[in-house]
Design an enzyme around this catalytic site. Sequence first.
Site, short mmCIF file in Angstrom:
data_model
loop_
_atom_site.label_atom_id
_atom_site.label_comp_id
_atom_site.label_asym_id
_atom_site.label_seq_id
_atom_site.Cartn_x
_atom_site.Cartn_y
_atom_site.Cartn_z
N TYR A 1 0.80 -1.23 0.00
CA TYR A 1 0.00 0.00 0.00
C TYR A 1 0.83 1.28 0.00
O TYR A 1 0.26 2.38 0.00
CB TYR A 1 -0.94 -0.01 1.21
CG TYR A 1 -1.91 -1.18 1.19
CD1 TYR A 1 -2.82 -1.33 0.16
CD2 TYR A 1 -1.89 -2.15 2.20
CE1 TYR A 1 -3.69 -2.41 0.12
CE2 TYR A 1 -2.75 -3.23 2.17
CZ TYR A 1 -3.65 -3.35 1.14
OH TYR A 1 -4.50 -4.42 1.09
N HIS B 1 -9.18 1.17 -5.82
CA HIS B 1 -8.31 0.36 -4.96
C HIS B 1 -6.87 0.77 -5.20
O HIS B 1 -6.46 0.96 -6.36
CB HIS B 1 -8.48 -1.13 -5.26
CG HIS B 1 -9.88 -1.59 -5.00
ND1 HIS B 1 -10.35 -1.81 -3.74
CD2 HIS B 1 -10.91 -1.79 -5.85
CE1 HIS B 1 -11.62 -2.15 -3.82
NE2 HIS B 1 -11.99 -2.14 -5.08
O1 CA2 Z 1 -6.01 -1.99 -2.62
C1 CA2 Z 1 -6.89 -1.47 -1.94
O2 CA2 Z 1 -7.09 -0.26 -1.91
C2 CA2 Z 1 -7.79 -2.36 -1.07
O3 CA2 Z 1 -9.11 -1.83 -1.14
C3 CA2 Z 1 -7.24 -2.25 0.33
C4 CA2 Z 1 -7.96 -3.17 1.33
C5 CA2 Z 1 -8.04 -4.59 0.80
O4 CA2 Z 1 -8.87 -5.37 1.68
C6 CA2 Z 1 -8.62 -4.66 -0.60
O5 CA2 Z 1 -8.60 -6.01 -1.05
C7 CA2 Z 1 -7.82 -3.79 -1.55
C8 CA2 Z 1 -7.24 -3.17 2.65
C9 CA2 Z 1 -7.17 -1.84 3.31
C10 CA2 Z 1 -6.32 -1.95 4.53
O6 CA2 Z 1 -5.29 -1.00 4.40
C11 CA2 Z 1 -4.17 -1.13 5.16
C12 CA2 Z 1 -3.19 -0.23 4.91
C13 CA2 Z 1 -2.02 -0.30 5.61
C14 CA2 Z 1 -1.84 -1.26 6.58
C15 CA2 Z 1 -2.84 -2.16 6.83
C16 CA2 Z 1 -4.01 -2.10 6.12
#
Ligand code: CA2
Length: 151
Positions: free
Chosen positions: A24, A102
């Site tokens: 991310y 996303h």
């Molecule tokens: O890629 C994306 O933006 C997602 O929506 C992010 C979600 C995931 O469940 C989707 O499949 C794809 C997860 C968001 C959690 O974000 C975090 C960021 C940093 C550390 C932990 C979690």
Amino acid sequence: MADTIYVLNGPNLNLLGTRQPETYGHTTLADVEQLCREAGKRFALAVEFRQSNHEGAIVDWIQEAARDKALGIVINPAGYTTTSVAILDAILAVKIPVIEVHISNIHARESFRQHSYVSRAARAVICGFGIEGYALAIVGLAAMVGATAKS
Ligand code: CA2
């Protein structure tokens, strides 16, 4: 009052920049907010930027956006993407355009991330551009609603 768009963020996105940088990136949700405000400003659009870990809050905000005559919604439903019929129903119930974003390319990841309820109702979907996807979504939404760039 300026025309407004909503940018909604689902669960755990408050942790952006603190964990899993390989997936991310290193930027925080505050950085994403700033990016969205700058993108909105190019089209004289005010940005309501929200994040919640609670499904019902996101449903409420989708309804609020429509009730308050926002021009559209950019949403990263995060973990609710693949589970939430409630968010799908909320989007189906509003007439304003919704763009799904996303950060990661969900199609290159685990198979459970690849089915999105939200995509059934979204007018467009952007994934894999990192946080720049939010700015791309705002540009696309602006074009969709006929907002023109201001010099
Ligand atoms: O890629 C994306 O933006 C997602 O929506 C992010 C979600 C995931 O469940 C989707 O499949 C794809 C997860 C968001 C959690 O974000 C975090 C960021 C940093 C550390 C932990 C979690």
